[in-house]
Design a protein around this motif. Sequence first.
Motif, PDB file in Angstrom:
ATOM      1  N   SER A 195       0.850  -1.193   0.000  1.00  0.00           N
ATOM      2  CA  SER A 195       0.000   0.000   0.000  1.00  0.00           C
ATOM      3  C   SER A 195       0.885   1.242   0.000  1.00  0.00           C
ATOM      4  O   SER A 195       1.720   1.412   0.885  1.00  0.00           O
ATOM      5  CB  SER A 195      -0.909   0.009   1.231  1.00  0.00           C
ATOM      6  N   ARG A 196       0.677   2.118  -0.978  1.00  0.00           N
ATOM      7  CA  ARG A 196       1.425   3.377  -1.015  1.00  0.00           C
ATOM      8  C   ARG A 196       1.009   4.291   0.132  1.00  0.00           C
ATOM      9  O   ARG A 196       1.831   5.026   0.678  1.00  0.00           O
ATOM     10  CB  ARG A 196       1.167   4.073  -2.347  1.00  0.00           C
ATOM     11  N   ALA A 197      -0.286   4.256   0.477  1.00  0.00           N
ATOM     12  CA  ALA A 197      -0.765   5.117   1.556  1.00  0.00           C
ATOM     13  C   ALA A 197      -0.235   4.660   2.908  1.00  0.00           C
ATOM     14  O   ALA A 197       0.109   5.476   3.765  1.00  0.00           O
ATOM     15  CB  ALA A 197      -2.290   5.139   1.565  1.00  0.00           C
ATOM     16  N   GLU A 198      -0.181   3.344   3.111  1.00  0.00           N
ATOM     17  CA  GLU A 198       0.321   2.807   4.373  1.00  0.00           C
ATOM     18  C   GLU A 198       1.828   2.608   4.348  1.00  0.00           C
ATOM     19  O   GLU A 198       2.434   2.275   5.371  1.00  0.00           O
ATOM     20  CB  GLU A 198      -0.363   1.472   4.684  1.00  0.00           C
ATOM     21  N   GLY A 422      15.073   2.202   8.959  1.00  0.00           N
ATOM     22  CA  GLY A 422      16.102   1.756   8.017  1.00  0.00           C
ATOM     23  C   GLY A 422      15.574   1.047   6.796  1.00  0.00           C
ATOM     24  O   GLY A 422      16.364   0.592   5.956  1.00  0.00           O
ATOM     25  N   LYS A 423      14.260   0.979   6.623  1.00  0.00           N
ATOM     26  CA  LYS A 423      13.668   0.270   5.502  1.00  0.00           C
ATOM     27  C   LYS A 423      13.072   1.258   4.505  1.00  0.00           C
ATOM     28  O   LYS A 423      12.466   2.261   4.897  1.00  0.00           O
ATOM     29  CB  LYS A 423      12.592  -0.699   5.972  1.00  0.00           C
ATOM     30  N   GLN A 424      13.222   0.953   3.217  1.00  0.00           N
ATOM     31  CA  GLN A 424      12.599   1.745   2.183  1.00  0.00           C
ATOM     32  C   GLN A 424      11.151   1.301   2.001  1.00  0.00           C
ATOM     33  O   GLN A 424      10.786   0.154   2.293  1.00  0.00           O
ATOM     34  CB  GLN A 424      13.367   1.588   0.861  1.00  0.00           C
ATOM     35  N   PRO A 425      10.274   2.203   1.527  1.00  0.00           N
ATOM     36  CA  PRO A 425       8.881   1.805   1.289  1.00  0.00           C
ATOM     37  C   PRO A 425       8.783   0.682   0.270  1.00  0.00           C
ATOM     38  O   PRO A 425       9.627   0.550  -0.616  1.00  0.00           O
ATOM     39  CB  PRO A 425       8.245   3.101   0.750  1.00  0.00           C
ATOM     40  N   CYS A 426       7.735  -0.120   0.395  1.00  0.00           N
ATOM     41  CA  CYS A 426       7.508  -1.179  -0.581  1.00  0.00           C
ATOM     42  C   CYS A 426       7.098  -0.552  -1.919  1.00  0.00           C
ATOM     43  O   CYS A 426       6.766   0.632  -1.995  1.00  0.00           O
ATOM     44  CB  CYS A 426       6.422  -2.149  -0.083  1.00  0.00           C
TER      45      CYS A 426
END
Length: 431
Positions: A195-198, A422-426
Motif C-alpha cells: 500500500s502506497r498510503a500505508e 532503516g527500511k525503504q517503502p515497498c
Amino acid sequence: MTKLLFAGLMGRVLGNDLGNLDELLTADECVGDSCDLSLRQLRGNKTAQAKTQAEWGSCMSAGCPRDYKPGMHCQCNSRCHDYGNCCRDVASCSADSKPQPTAPTAPTTVTAKSHGIAGHPDPSKTYPSYPGFTLAVVEEFNAPIDLDTDPIWTWSDGGLYEGDVRFVKQQISFSGGKMKITAKPNPGIPTQSCSRAEVFKVDNKPLVSGEFRSRRNMFRYGRYEVRMKAPEVQPGNPDINGNFVATMFVFRDAKFRHWREIDIEVTGDSPTSVTTNVLRADNTEWWSPRIAASRESTLKEGNARAEFHTYGFEWLPNKVTWFIDGKVVREHHGGQPPIPDKSAKVMMNLWIFGPPANFGGKQIHNNRYPMTSEYDWFRFYKWDGETTYPCPGSTSCLTDDDKYMDGNNPCDGQPNYGSWKGKQPCAASCR
C-alpha cells in the motif's frame, strides 16, 4: 502537606541555601490543582532568572491548561502572574485559563466567482463567510472528480490494521450532486499487498471501501466543514445499529515521523453517535491514550443516517473547536495532547472495524452490505493568521518534511521519500 513544603522552601530561599534549592526545584513533589501554590510554580520563577521569556515556549503551542504542566519553562494557568513565570502570549488565554465555548459568529456571505476559490465551487452559489477566515477550497460534488488527475484530490489504497476494509478507487463515486463512499464485500477488485498510503504491506481484507483525500500535506489552520449522511446499517431502517465509522478529518503520516490528527467520526453505535478526536505524537507507530484525547458527542436533533448534517472543526494554534449543525460541542486547548502544529491532508472515508468491533458499534452482526455514506459538500476556510498553507494544485508551500512518505496510491505520481526503521517503502505498480 504542600503548604508545609512551600513554607520550608521559602525559609531556605531566604537563608540562601541555593544548592539545596536547585535540588528541590527539579523534583516533582506534587500533582493536581494544588501545584499552582507549590514548589513547581516557584521552580518556574527560578527558571525565569536564567532564561528570557522568548526562550520559554508559548501558550499557542501548549494550550491553556488550568494546572502546572511539567516540562514547560513557562506557564499559562491563572496563577502564573503571581510567580512571574507566565508565557509571553498568556493573554491569548482567558482569566480562568480556559476560554468558554461561544456560539459561532453569524456568517456573512461570499460568492465563488468573485473570490477565486479553489476546488469545484458552484459559481452561481453564495457561501457563508466567517470573521477571521477566508474561504479557500470548496467541493460541491456536482460533477465527477477525476481522482487520478485532479490537482487537489486523489484516492487512497490503504487499509487500517484494525479495520476490515481495503480502500480502492472504485468505491468512491459521484452522482446526484453527492460523493458516495460504499463498503461491501470485495467483488473481485484486484488489490496489491503493498500500500502506497500505508507505505508497507496490508493484509487481505474481506471488504472494500473508499477514502477520498488531498494529495499533499498542505492544509493547516482554518475551519473545516462537511455536510454528510452516514450509512444505514440495514437498507430502509436508519434506527438499526451496527458497526461503521464515517469520517471527515485531517491526518499526517501516522506510524512515521509526525502523527497529527483531528477527527469527526460518525459511528454505528446509535443514530446520533459522533466521536471527536485529536492526536499528536512523533516517531510513534501505535495508538495509545497518552497521544490522544477523544470525546463522544451526539446529535441534538435528527438521525445521522436518515438526513444530512453539517459537521466541522476550527483548528487554530491555541485550540480546536468542533461543531455539529453550527453549534459548539467541544473545545480542546492543548495540554495532553498539545494542539497539532504540522500541515496535514484532508480525508473522508468509510470503514468497518471488524470483529471484535472495539470501535464503531458493537452490533456488527446487524451489518448488511453494501453500506454507503454520502457527502453533499466540503468547505475549507483558511485562518487569516496562517501565512504558509495551503497551496492548492502546487507544491510551493511544502517543505521536505511535508513531503516525507506522503504517497496515496500507485498512480499519484508522488515518490515516497524517506525510510522507516532503516527500511525503504515497498513498491506498488499503477494498474
